[in-house]
Motif scaffolding. Structure first.
Motif, PDB file in Angstrom:
ATOM      1  N   PHE A 276       0.828  -1.206   0.000  1.00  0.00           N
ATOM      2  CA  PHE A 276       0.000   0.000   0.000  1.00  0.00           C
ATOM      3  C   PHE A 276       0.862   1.256   0.000  1.00  0.00           C
ATOM      4  CE2 PHE A 276      -2.020   3.428   2.436  1.00  0.00           C
ATOM      5  CZ  PHE A 276      -3.123   3.676   1.634  1.00  0.00           C
ATOM      6  N   PHE A 277       1.887   1.296   0.837  1.00  0.00           N
ATOM      7  CA  PHE A 277       2.684   2.513   0.931  1.00  0.00           C
ATOM      8  C   PHE A 277       3.619   2.688  -0.263  1.00  0.00           C
ATOM      9  CE2 PHE A 277       1.325   2.236   5.387  1.00  0.00           C
ATOM     10  CZ  PHE A 277       0.936   3.545   5.578  1.00  0.00           C
ATOM     11  N   VAL A 278       4.051   1.605  -0.867  1.00  0.00           N
ATOM     12  CA  VAL A 278       4.802   1.725  -2.121  1.00  0.00           C
ATOM     13  C   VAL A 278       3.907   2.307  -3.201  1.00  0.00           C
ATOM     14  CG1 VAL A 278       5.901   0.412  -3.975  1.00  0.00           C
ATOM     15  CG2 VAL A 278       6.465  -0.096  -1.585  1.00  0.00           C
ATOM     16  N   LEU A 279       2.663   1.841  -3.248  1.00  0.00           N
ATOM     17  CA  LEU A 279       1.700   2.366  -4.219  1.00  0.00           C
ATOM     18  C   LEU A 279       1.391   3.842  -3.950  1.00  0.00           C
ATOM     19  CD1 LEU A 279      -0.199   1.627  -6.574  1.00  0.00           C
ATOM     20  CD2 LEU A 279      -1.958   1.148  -4.872  1.00  0.00           C
ATOM     21  N   THR A 280       1.256   4.210  -2.673  1.00  0.00           N
ATOM     22  CA  THR A 280       0.985   5.603  -2.313  1.00  0.00           C
ATOM     23  C   THR A 280       2.085   6.530  -2.805  1.00  0.00           C
ATOM     24  OG1 THR A 280      -0.267   4.931  -0.346  1.00  0.00           O
ATOM     25  CG2 THR A 280       0.596   7.178  -0.367  1.00  0.00           C
ATOM     26  N   ILE A 281       3.329   6.091  -2.691  1.00  0.00           N
ATOM     27  CA  ILE A 281       4.452   6.918  -3.143  1.00  0.00           C
ATOM     28  C   ILE A 281       4.512   7.002  -4.665  1.00  0.00           C
ATOM     29  CG2 ILE A 281       6.980   7.021  -3.265  1.00  0.00           C
ATOM     30  CD1 ILE A 281       7.102   6.031  -0.424  1.00  0.00           C
ATOM     31  N   THR A 282       4.319   5.879  -5.334  1.00  0.00           N
ATOM     32  CA  THR A 282       4.507   5.857  -6.795  1.00  0.00           C
ATOM     33  C   THR A 282       3.348   6.480  -7.563  1.00  0.00           C
ATOM     34  OG1 THR A 282       3.561   3.609  -6.869  1.00  0.00           O
ATOM     35  CG2 THR A 282       5.964   3.808  -6.685  1.00  0.00           C
ATOM     36  N   ASP A 283       2.139   6.450  -7.008  1.00  0.00           N
ATOM     37  CA  ASP A 283       0.957   6.905  -7.748  1.00  0.00           C
ATOM     38  C   ASP A 283       1.080   8.330  -8.290  1.00  0.00           C
ATOM     39  OD1 ASP A 283      -1.632   6.477  -8.828  1.00  0.00           O
ATOM     40  OD2 ASP A 283      -2.506   7.587  -7.165  1.00  0.00           O
ATOM     41  N   PRO A 284       1.472   9.347  -7.488  1.00  0.00           N
ATOM     42  CA  PRO A 284       1.580  10.699  -8.054  1.00  0.00           C
ATOM     43  C   PRO A 284       2.681  10.836  -9.094  1.00  0.00           C
ATOM     44  CG  PRO A 284       2.399  10.650  -5.793  1.00  0.00           C
ATOM     45  CD  PRO A 284       1.732   9.341  -6.036  1.00  0.00           C
ATOM     46  N   PHE A 285       3.679   9.954  -9.045  1.00  0.00           N
ATOM     47  CA  PHE A 285       4.778  10.031 -10.007  1.00  0.00           C
ATOM     48  C   PHE A 285       4.431   9.357 -11.333  1.00  0.00           C
ATOM     49  CE2 PHE A 285       6.848  10.676  -5.930  1.00  0.00           C
ATOM     50  CZ  PHE A 285       7.746  11.696  -6.204  1.00  0.00           C
ATOM     51  N   ILE A 286       3.347   8.613 -11.374  1.00  0.00           N
ATOM     52  CA  ILE A 286       2.900   7.989 -12.630  1.00  0.00           C
ATOM     53  C   ILE A 286       1.586   8.600 -13.092  1.00  0.00           C
ATOM     54  CG2 ILE A 286       4.133   5.831 -12.208  1.00  0.00           C
ATOM     55  CD1 ILE A 286       1.507   4.582 -11.275  1.00  0.00           C
ATOM     56  N   GLY A 287       1.323   9.821 -12.628  1.00  0.00           N
ATOM     57  CA  GLY A 287       0.149  10.561 -13.097  1.00  0.00           C
ATOM     58  C   GLY A 287      -1.164  10.071 -12.534  1.00  0.00           C
ATOM     59  N   PHE A 288      -1.159   9.494 -11.345  1.00  0.00           N
ATOM     60  CA  PHE A 288      -2.385   9.003 -10.686  1.00  0.00           C
ATOM     61  C   PHE A 288      -3.153   8.028 -11.582  1.00  0.00           C
ATOM     62  CE2 PHE A 288      -1.441  13.246  -9.031  1.00  0.00           C
ATOM     63  CZ  PHE A 288      -1.392  12.999  -7.664  1.00  0.00           C
ATOM     64  N   THR A 289      -2.413   7.106 -12.192  1.00  0.00           N
ATOM     65  CA  THR A 289      -3.028   6.147 -13.121  1.00  0.00           C
ATOM     66  C   THR A 289      -3.260   4.778 -12.489  1.00  0.00           C
ATOM     67  OG1 THR A 289      -0.822   5.595 -13.968  1.00  0.00           O
ATOM     68  CG2 THR A 289      -2.068   7.280 -15.168  1.00  0.00           C
ATOM     69  N   THR A 290      -3.065   4.664 -11.185  1.00  0.00           N
ATOM     70  CA  THR A 290      -3.280   3.375 -10.504  1.00  0.00           C
ATOM     71  C   THR A 290      -4.749   2.982 -10.588  1.00  0.00           C
ATOM     72  OG1 THR A 290      -1.503   3.861  -8.937  1.00  0.00           O
ATOM     73  CG2 THR A 290      -3.065   2.130  -8.334  1.00  0.00           C
ATOM     74  N   PRO A 291      -5.062   1.765 -11.022  1.00  0.00           N
ATOM     75  CA  PRO A 291      -6.463   1.321 -11.059  1.00  0.00           C
ATOM     76  C   PRO A 291      -7.084   1.360  -9.659  1.00  0.00           C
ATOM     77  CG  PRO A 291      -5.066  -0.185 -12.301  1.00  0.00           C
ATOM     78  CD  PRO A 291      -4.149   0.750 -11.579  1.00  0.00           C
ATOM     79  N   GLU A 292      -8.328   1.787  -9.592  1.00  0.00           N
ATOM     80  CA  GLU A 292      -9.012   1.923  -8.306  1.00  0.00           C
ATOM     81  C   GLU A 292      -9.094   0.597  -7.568  1.00  0.00           C
ATOM     82  OE1 GLU A 292     -13.431   3.267  -6.617  1.00  0.00           O
ATOM     83  OE2 GLU A 292     -12.845   3.695  -8.694  1.00  0.00           O
ATOM     84  N   ASP A 293      -9.361  -0.489  -8.305  1.00  0.00           N
ATOM     85  CA  ASP A 293      -9.486  -1.793  -7.652  1.00  0.00           C
ATOM     86  C   ASP A 293      -8.161  -2.247  -7.053  1.00  0.00           C
ATOM     87  OD1 ASP A 293     -12.171  -1.989  -8.180  1.00  0.00           O
ATOM     88  OD2 ASP A 293     -11.940  -3.203  -9.991  1.00  0.00           O
ATOM     89  N   LEU A 294      -7.047  -1.946  -7.707  1.00  0.00           N
ATOM     90  CA  LEU A 294      -5.741  -2.315  -7.159  1.00  0.00           C
ATOM     91  C   LEU A 294      -5.463  -1.545  -5.878  1.00  0.00           C
ATOM     92  CD1 LEU A 294      -3.079  -3.864  -7.484  1.00  0.00           C
ATOM     93  CD2 LEU A 294      -2.200  -1.918  -8.808  1.00  0.00           C
TER      94      LEU A 294
END
Length: 347
Positions: A276-294
């Motif tokens: 979760f925290f790895v995803l939290t850090i990376t999400d803004p750096f990839i343009g908030f493209t993380t799928p909602e379900d993930l």
């Protein structure tokens, strides 16, 4: 995270059919919805009941009134509140992909979510400090870990997350630089917590990586000390009088059990929260493209740490199993039940 596209959708696909700017509602099969509700409701019930047993046991039985158990009591209270205040609303949001409870409660819910999850992690960190003194410096443990010291641990575990969560969410510092994204996503039925690049890193560091690093460092040291003790027991001179060998075996078993328990504690903590925290850090750096379900999967994996805590810190201790039997059978309602002996082999 892309802005919601709102072509002329049927009412069934909208969060609020009568709202002009309703968010779209994700369509799921009935079987998928049923399975998700069963799994998440099961997690909520287990978290609630497991932590209730820990709370009742430590509060009721006088033999459990120790500084260490007060830390576990506070952590169980944190996890219990998470199961009551946060998880049920997160469940509805995750499954229905809509937020039905208003903008103000969205902020309050986000604050409670951050506060309770971070508080639970801080408790795990301070419990590792307690275990360090118990294993590595047992002669000074009683003077090092006292009620005032545990009181300081509890004050830090609660005050820092509360100030951090409510201050960040209501000041909206986490949204600076992401105003265009927020405006594009704005619709009725949306409740997401967005972090800009700076606060994605800072929040993850404060809530997870700092206490997590402390835990890993302390437990590695405890593992080293426990193995050294086990080696010393195994290679030390054999005593000749009767019973000496059994004492060595008992001590070795205790060391091995402590090491195994700490391995499970650390493994569960890292496995549940790291994604979760790895995803939290990376999400803004990839343009908030993380799928909602993930995002939801990793968030609920983090919640499961609060489900596992009473199992790890409870089921591995004989006193917990005996307390559970006394609670289930109703014996705690008998006079003087609070003074019962919960420790096998102790008078």
């Amino acid at each position: 995270m892309d802005s919601p596209d709102l072509p002329n959708l049927p009412e069934a696909q909208l969060c609020f059919a009568l709202a002009n700017n309703s968010c779209p509602r994700k369509e799921r099969s009935a079987a998928t919805v049923c399975v998700m509700y069963l799994v998440m409701t099961g997690a909520i019930v287990v978290t609630m009941l497991g932590n209730t047993v820990v709370i009742v046991s430590i509060v009721h039985f006088k033999q459990l009134h120790s500084p260490t158990n007060f830390l576990i009591l506070s952590m169980a209270t944190t996890d219990f509140l998470l199961s009551c205040v946060v998880m049920p609303f997160s469940m509805i949001r995750s499954i229905e992909s809509c937020w039905y409870f208003g903008d103000l409660f969205c902020k309050v819910h986000s604050c409670c979510d951050i506060t309770l999850c971070t508080t639970s992690i801080f408790h795990l960190c301070f419990i590792s400090v307690d275990r360090y003194y118990a294993v590595c410096d047992p002669l000074h443990y009683v003077t090092k870990v006292t009620i005032p010291v545990v009181g300081l641990f509890l004050l830090l575990s609660w005050s820092i997350p509360i100030l951090f969560a409510f201050g960040l969410v209501f000041s909206e510092l986490n949204l600076i630089g992401a105003e265009d994204l927020v405006a594009a996503m704005d619709c009725a039925g949306l409740c997401v917590l967005i972090f800009n690049k700076l606060w994605a890193v800072l929040a993850s560091f404060i809530a997870f990586f700092l206490p997590g690093t402390v835990m890993v460092g302390i437990y590695i040291h405890i593992f080293t000390v426990a193995r050294r003790h086990a080696r010393q027991i195994g290679t030390g001179p054999r005593m000749k009088w009767p019973g000496s060998e059994s004492k060595e075996q008992v001590t070795s078993k205790k060391e091995n059990k402590a090491t195994k328990t700490l391995s499970i504690v650390l493994g569960a903590f890292v496995s549940c929260w790291l994604p979760f925290f790895v995803l939290t850090i990376t999400d803004p750096f990839i343009g908030f493209t993380t799928p909602e379900d993930l995002y939801d999967v990793f968030l609920w994996l983090g919640y499961f740490n609060s489900t596992f805590n009473p199992i790890i810190y409870g089921m591995f201790y004989p006193w917990f199993r005996k307390a559970l039997r006394l609670i289930v059978t109703g014996m705690i309602f008998r006079p003087q039940s609070s003074t019962l002996n919960l420790f096998p082999g102790h008078p």
